[in-house]
Scaffold this motif. Structure first.
Motif, PDB file in Angstrom:
ATOM      1  N   GLU A   5       0.832  -1.208   0.000  1.00 32.04           N
ATOM      2  CA  GLU A   5       0.000   0.000   0.000  1.00 32.04           C
ATOM      3  C   GLU A   5       0.866   1.258   0.000  1.00 32.04           C
ATOM      4  OE1 GLU A   5      -3.871  -1.718   2.437  1.00 32.04           O
ATOM      5  OE2 GLU A   5      -2.134  -0.977   3.556  1.00 32.04           O
ATOM      6  N   ALA A   6       1.952   1.226   0.752  1.00 30.79           N
ATOM      7  CA  ALA A   6       2.857   2.385   0.798  1.00 30.79           C
ATOM      8  C   ALA A   6       3.494   2.619  -0.573  1.00 30.79           C
ATOM      9  CB  ALA A   6       3.931   2.179   1.863  1.00 30.79           C
ATOM     10  N   LEU A   7       3.959   1.552  -1.207  1.00 29.66           N
ATOM     11  CA  LEU A   7       4.555   1.684  -2.544  1.00 29.66           C
ATOM     12  C   LEU A   7       3.543   2.202  -3.554  1.00 29.66           C
ATOM     13  CD1 LEU A   7       6.699  -1.572  -2.598  1.00 29.66           C
ATOM     14  CD2 LEU A   7       7.571   0.774  -2.617  1.00 29.66           C
ATOM     15  N   ASP A   8       2.320   1.686  -3.498  1.00 26.22           N
ATOM     16  CA  ASP A   8       1.268   2.155  -4.402  1.00 26.22           C
ATOM     17  C   ASP A   8       0.983   3.639  -4.189  1.00 26.22           C
ATOM     18  OD1 ASP A   8       1.020  -0.346  -5.559  1.00 26.22           O
ATOM     19  OD2 ASP A   8      -0.791  -0.890  -4.414  1.00 26.22           O
ATOM     20  N   VAL A  49       1.915  16.151  -2.050  1.00 27.24           N
ATOM     21  CA  VAL A  49       0.854  15.208  -2.414  1.00 27.24           C
ATOM     22  C   VAL A  49       0.953  13.952  -1.536  1.00 27.24           C
ATOM     23  CG1 VAL A  49       0.011  13.673  -4.248  1.00 27.24           C
ATOM     24  CG2 VAL A  49       0.560  16.054  -4.759  1.00 27.24           C
ATOM     25  N   LEU A  50       2.157  13.445  -1.354  1.00 22.87           N
ATOM     26  CA  LEU A  50       2.344  12.246  -0.531  1.00 22.87           C
ATOM     27  C   LEU A  50       1.897  12.492   0.904  1.00 22.87           C
ATOM     28  CD1 LEU A  50       3.399   9.339  -0.512  1.00 22.87           C
ATOM     29  CD2 LEU A  50       5.647  10.261   0.109  1.00 22.87           C
ATOM     30  N   SER A  51       2.215  13.644   1.433  1.00 22.33           N
ATOM     31  CA  SER A  51       1.810  13.987   2.790  1.00 22.33           C
ATOM     32  C   SER A  51       0.286  14.058   2.909  1.00 22.33           C
ATOM     33  CB  SER A  51       2.434  15.318   3.206  1.00 22.33           C
ATOM     34  OG  SER A  51       2.038  15.675   4.498  1.00 22.33           O
ATOM     35  N   GLU A  52      -0.344  14.716   1.941  1.00 21.65           N
ATOM     36  CA  GLU A  52      -1.805  14.838   1.943  1.00 21.65           C
ATOM     37  C   GLU A  52      -2.481  13.480   1.822  1.00 21.65           C
ATOM     38  OE1 GLU A  52      -2.826  17.520  -1.215  1.00 21.65           O
ATOM     39  OE2 GLU A  52      -1.782  19.191  -0.270  1.00 21.65           O
ATOM     40  N   ARG A  53      -2.013  12.658   0.901  1.00 23.23           N
ATOM     41  CA  ARG A  53      -2.633  11.353   0.655  1.00 23.23           C
ATOM     42  C   ARG A  53      -2.426  10.388   1.822  1.00 23.23           C
ATOM     43  NH1 ARG A  53      -4.408   9.617  -4.076  1.00 23.23           N
ATOM     44  NH2 ARG A  53      -3.618   7.536  -3.645  1.00 23.23           N
ATOM     45  N   PHE A  75       9.769   5.234   4.939  1.00 22.95           N
ATOM     46  CA  PHE A  75       9.407   6.427   5.711  1.00 22.95           C
ATOM     47  C   PHE A  75       7.929   6.385   6.100  1.00 22.95           C
ATOM     48  CE2 PHE A  75       7.600  10.672   5.887  1.00 22.95           C
ATOM     49  CZ  PHE A  75       8.385  11.259   6.871  1.00 22.95           C
ATOM     50  N   LEU A  76       7.067   6.113   5.126  1.00 25.19           N
ATOM     51  CA  LEU A  76       5.629   6.068   5.414  1.00 25.19           C
ATOM     52  C   LEU A  76       5.307   4.994   6.445  1.00 25.19           C
ATOM     53  CD1 LEU A  76       3.993   6.496   1.890  1.00 25.19           C
ATOM     54  CD2 LEU A  76       4.167   8.188   3.721  1.00 25.19           C
ATOM     55  N   LEU A  77       5.895   3.829   6.301  1.00 35.04           N
ATOM     56  CA  LEU A  77       5.626   2.752   7.242  1.00 35.04           C
ATOM     57  C   LEU A  77       6.090   3.090   8.654  1.00 35.04           C
ATOM     58  CD1 LEU A  77       6.478  -0.311   4.987  1.00 35.04           C
ATOM     59  CD2 LEU A  77       4.213   0.403   5.786  1.00 35.04           C
ATOM     60  N   ALA A  78       7.217   3.774   8.756  1.00 32.17           N
ATOM     61  CA  ALA A  78       7.733   4.155  10.072  1.00 32.17           C
ATOM     62  C   ALA A  78       6.893   5.241  10.719  1.00 32.17           C
ATOM     63  CB  ALA A  78       9.176   4.627   9.930  1.00 32.17           C
ATOM     64  N   ARG A  79       6.297   6.098   9.916  1.00 37.61           N
ATOM     65  CA  ARG A  79       5.539   7.235  10.440  1.00 37.61           C
ATOM     66  C   ARG A  79       4.030   7.027  10.514  1.00 37.61           C
ATOM     67  NH1 ARG A  79       8.219  12.352  10.236  1.00 37.61           N
ATOM     68  NH2 ARG A  79      10.331  11.874  10.898  1.00 37.61           N
ATOM     69  N   SER A  80       3.520   6.033   9.824  1.00 41.22           N
ATOM     70  CA  SER A  80       2.071   5.868   9.816  1.00 41.22           C
ATOM     71  C   SER A  80       1.597   5.289  11.149  1.00 41.22           C
ATOM     72  CB  SER A  80       1.613   4.978   8.665  1.00 41.22           C
ATOM     73  OG  SER A  80       2.114   3.671   8.826  1.00 41.22           O
TER      74      SER A  80
END
Length: 84
Positions: A5-8, A49-53, A75-80
């Motif tokens: 999901e993060a890669l997508d 855009v990445l931050s908003e999404r 990064f997204l996985l660590a912060r989500s």
């Protein structure tokens, strides 16, 4: 959010900023700016855009981690926030 999901989300965010970009051709460690010929404004738009999404806050000091698919997904996985 899982890794797929993060890669997508990263790929979709790039596609919004660089329409027609061949995101499927990106390797996990390919630098976006080199492969997709993103300029600085494109890259900053991608970060926004990445931050908003994703709903993940991205500070200026975080942007070096967002230059590749792998780095952005990590990064997204660590912060989500995990869903409970």
């Amino acid at each position: 959010m899982n890794r797929t999901e993060a890669l997508d989300m990263v790929r979709e965010s790039i596609s919004r900023v660089v329409p027609g970009a061949d995101v499927a051709a990106l390797g996990p460690d390919d630098a976006f700016r080199d492969v997709l010929e993103m300029d600085s404004l494109d890259f900053l738009s991608f970060v926004e855009v990445l931050s908003e999404r994703s709903g993940v806050r991205i500070d200026d000091e975080d942007t070096p981690r967002l230059t590749t698919l792998s780095g952005s997904a990590d990064f997204l996985l660590a912060r989500s926030v995990p869903l409970s």
